[in-house]
Write a protein that holds these residues in place. Sequence first.
Motif, mmCIF file in Angstrom:
data_model
loop_
_atom_site.group_PDB
_atom_site.id
_atom_site.type_symbol
_atom_site.label_atom_id
_atom_site.label_comp_id
_atom_site.label_asym_id
_atom_site.label_seq_id
_atom_site.Cartn_x
_atom_site.Cartn_y
_atom_site.Cartn_z
ATOM 1 N N SER A 3 0.820 -1.217 0.000
ATOM 2 C CA SER A 3 0.000 0.000 0.000
ATOM 3 C C SER A 3 0.848 1.258 0.000
ATOM 4 O O SER A 3 0.526 2.246 -0.670
ATOM 5 N N GLU A 4 1.956 1.262 0.750
ATOM 6 C CA GLU A 4 2.802 2.454 0.803
ATOM 7 C C GLU A 4 3.419 2.741 -0.578
ATOM 8 O O GLU A 4 3.495 3.890 -1.009
ATOM 9 N N ASN A 5 3.861 1.679 -1.187
ATOM 10 C CA ASN A 5 4.447 1.872 -2.546
ATOM 11 C C ASN A 5 3.398 2.393 -3.515
ATOM 12 O O ASN A 5 3.691 3.227 -4.390
ATOM 13 N N LEU A 6 2.189 1.912 -3.340
ATOM 14 C CA LEU A 6 1.129 2.364 -4.240
ATOM 15 C C LEU A 6 0.819 3.824 -4.008
ATOM 16 O O LEU A 6 0.563 4.587 -4.950
ATOM 17 N N VAL A 7 0.868 4.243 -2.747
ATOM 18 C CA VAL A 7 0.622 5.661 -2.439
ATOM 19 C C VAL A 7 1.723 6.511 -3.050
ATOM 20 O O VAL A 7 1.477 7.573 -3.641
ATOM 21 N N LEU A 8 2.978 6.040 -2.883
ATOM 22 C CA LEU A 8 4.111 6.773 -3.464
ATOM 23 C C LEU A 8 3.981 6.872 -4.985
ATOM 24 O O LEU A 8 4.216 7.931 -5.583
ATOM 25 N N LEU A 9 3.559 5.763 -5.584
ATOM 26 C CA LEU A 9 3.376 5.760 -7.050
ATOM 27 C C LEU A 9 2.289 6.740 -7.461
ATOM 28 O O LEU A 9 2.406 7.453 -8.458
ATOM 29 N N HIS A 10 1.240 6.806 -6.603
ATOM 30 C CA HIS A 10 0.140 7.725 -6.911
ATOM 31 C C HIS A 10 0.612 9.161 -6.864
ATOM 32 O O HIS A 10 0.262 9.991 -7.720
ATOM 33 N N ASP A 11 1.476 9.460 -5.865
ATOM 34 C CA ASP A 11 2.002 10.833 -5.758
ATOM 35 C C ASP A 11 2.875 11.186 -6.964
ATOM 36 O O ASP A 11 2.810 12.298 -7.506
ATOM 37 N N GLN A 12 3.708 10.222 -7.358
ATOM 38 C CA GLN A 12 4.584 10.477 -8.525
ATOM 39 C C GLN A 12 3.756 10.716 -9.789
ATOM 40 O O GLN A 12 4.065 11.589 -10.599
ATOM 41 N N ILE A 13 2.719 9.934 -9.944
ATOM 42 C CA ILE A 13 1.856 10.108 -11.125
ATOM 43 C C ILE A 13 1.207 11.478 -11.098
ATOM 44 O O ILE A 13 1.088 12.160 -12.128
ATOM 45 N N SER A 14 0.803 11.929 -9.915
ATOM 46 C CA SER A 14 0.178 13.262 -9.796
ATOM 47 C C SER A 14 1.172 14.346 -10.188
ATOM 48 O O SER A 14 0.828 15.317 -10.885
ATOM 49 N N ASP A 15 2.436 14.197 -9.714
ATOM 50 C CA ASP A 15 3.466 15.194 -10.071
ATOM 51 C C ASP A 15 3.694 15.227 -11.587
ATOM 52 O O ASP A 15 3.812 16.297 -12.190
ATOM 53 N N CYS A 16 3.784 14.047 -12.153
ATOM 54 C CA CYS A 16 3.987 13.986 -13.629
ATOM 55 C C CYS A 16 2.824 14.631 -14.357
ATOM 56 O O CYS A 16 2.998 15.321 -15.369
#
Length: 701
Positions: free
Chosen positions: A93-106
């Motif tokens: 779940s933490e990795n998924l949250v981090l991935l979600h944040d990165q996608i938002s930044d992109c």
Amino acid sequence: MEVIPAAAAAHDGQKQRFDLGVFVGDLPLDDDDAASDNESLEGLQQELEDCKNDQEVANILANGIKMRDYTKGVENSIRQVELDSIQDYITESENLVLLHDQISDCDNILSQMETVLTGFQTEIGSISSEIKVLQEKSMDMGLKLRNRKAAESKLSKFVEDIIVPPRMIDIIVDGEVNDEYMKTLEILSKKIKFIEADSMVKTSKALKDVQPEVERLRQKAVSKIFEFIIQKFYALRKPKTNIQILQQSVLKYKYTIVFLKEHAKEIYAEVRTAYIDTMNKVLSAHFRAYIQALEKLQLDIATSTDLLGVETRSTGYLFSIGKEPLKARSSVFALGERINVLKDIEQPALIPHISEAKSQKYPYEVLFRSLQKLLIDTATSEYLFSDDFFGEESLFQDIFAGPIQVVDEYFDAVLLNCYDAIGIMLMIRIIHQHQLIMFKRRIPCLDSYLDKVNMSLWPRFKMVFDLHLSSLRNANIKTLWEDDVHPHYVTRRYAEFTASLVHLNVEYGDGQLDLNLERLRMAIEDLLVKLAKMFPKPKMQTVFLINNYDLTIAILKEAGTEGGKTQLHFEEVLKSNIAIYVEEVLLEHFSDLIKFVKTRTSEDPASSSDKANIGDVEPLVKDFANRWKAAIELMHKDVITSFSNFLCGMEILKAALTQLLLYYTRLTECVKRVNCGSALNKDLVSISSILYEIKKYSRTF
């Protein structure tokens, strides 16, 4: 403090032992089973049929496992897999949250880039619009430039074509007619054609200013050209002018004629008429003077009385001082060196004053060749000049009408009084050769004239030939006959005349001439037979015929021609007459012997019907033995005096002696068959002795 980690560890252990089954519980399979009991069995049979061939179903049934238990096990396995997947998701779940944040930044960065690119696109769109506007302006300016250049080109050409430079005016008005003047005329001609051809030019205001000047220049050019050309033509009238050289010098000004043709047709017609009139008179005068000079060189060959069958004394030449008797004038009937006129067919025409200075005289055919050669050479030159300078081949006929008339008048007058058949035939061959020359030159201008001359010569030749033929047929035998067995002068005339015509017909094969020669041969044969009958003795008649036939054959051979049928015929009649003479001369000396051999013996002894006795043959044997040599000598003398041709005489003597030997051999054979004939052996002349005498005379031969 240590409790907290322990509690945390316990908490982690609980977390790790977290079981979803606590929250989810077991699957309510029994309820499903209960529910399934209430379900309809419709379609079950179809499903069973579908599963009949399923391998997995077959294995389950083979192991004895109930389908319900197997199904429950499968569902539990699926449930466990689902729970494991949820557990894995919670773990990551933490990795998924981090991935979600990165996608938002992109996504934010890409949004900013989209804004920038949209701005660029807007700017590029505005630039493209500006470029399109510039392109349209450029195309419009290019079109205007092309239109202006086209207008400038047409305008400059118009100005160039219509303007009259001062230099042109100076050359046309004051310049001499030379190469520069010719080039200026060409430019002026183009300007005149430009003004006349273009309808737009006629409406231009510039034309109103220029046209009067152009017209004045045209008139001035026409006037100057007319004066210049007429002066050149008048120069042709000067005495001793070399016409061909002057014409060649005028050829470089031939554009003046083209200019007059195009821009002053009336003046061109005047120039054309002036040239025709000038050349007609000049050439007519030249040919008239040349003919007068040739007349002084003419050597008369034959007159109306110079015929084959005319008696020599009837011509009156025996008593004339300036002419030889016809009997000695062999050139009347013999070709001789007159054939050289055909070998010199392409030689230049005679120069009369040179020949006159050398006191040279020529038969008419030589003068005829010279005149015709001058005519065809002059005609060739004039034809080529007229075609090149005026561009009109028809001009030649108008120019040469006068010269041809002058030549025709002279030729007709000469031909009317011409009785020289050899000369006429030579002229026919000359015309034929000149036709070939003109054909090789590809100059057709004299075709009709040469055909006309040829058609005039043949009837005249036929008329003169018929006069010769009639002179033989109607000859006066009494006046022609001479008490002389040697060849008659009429025979020599005939032989030379025939040999000449045969020689002139070798390369042409004229069948009509061959027929005429055959008629002439029959006439001379009849005449010779009539003359021979004037001799009292048959032997003299035969000798006369042999001499004349032999002379005819000899002349035909000497002429270097194949006499053809004529020669073959005379050889046959000569052979038959020689056989007659041999019999006659032997009968004259050995008549008894020949009569005995012919009547009492034959070439085949077995065929003899009558047997001779010694009394019949003894006088013959003794007579032959006593005088055979003397008789042969007399025969030899007789042959020598009787035959003009020594070689022919010796051949005749040889034939006579050979025949005598044959007769005597037959006599000796007869003697051998006679009873007591051996008593005459002492009087018999040996065959070898006779052969010796024959060889002796053969050596003389």
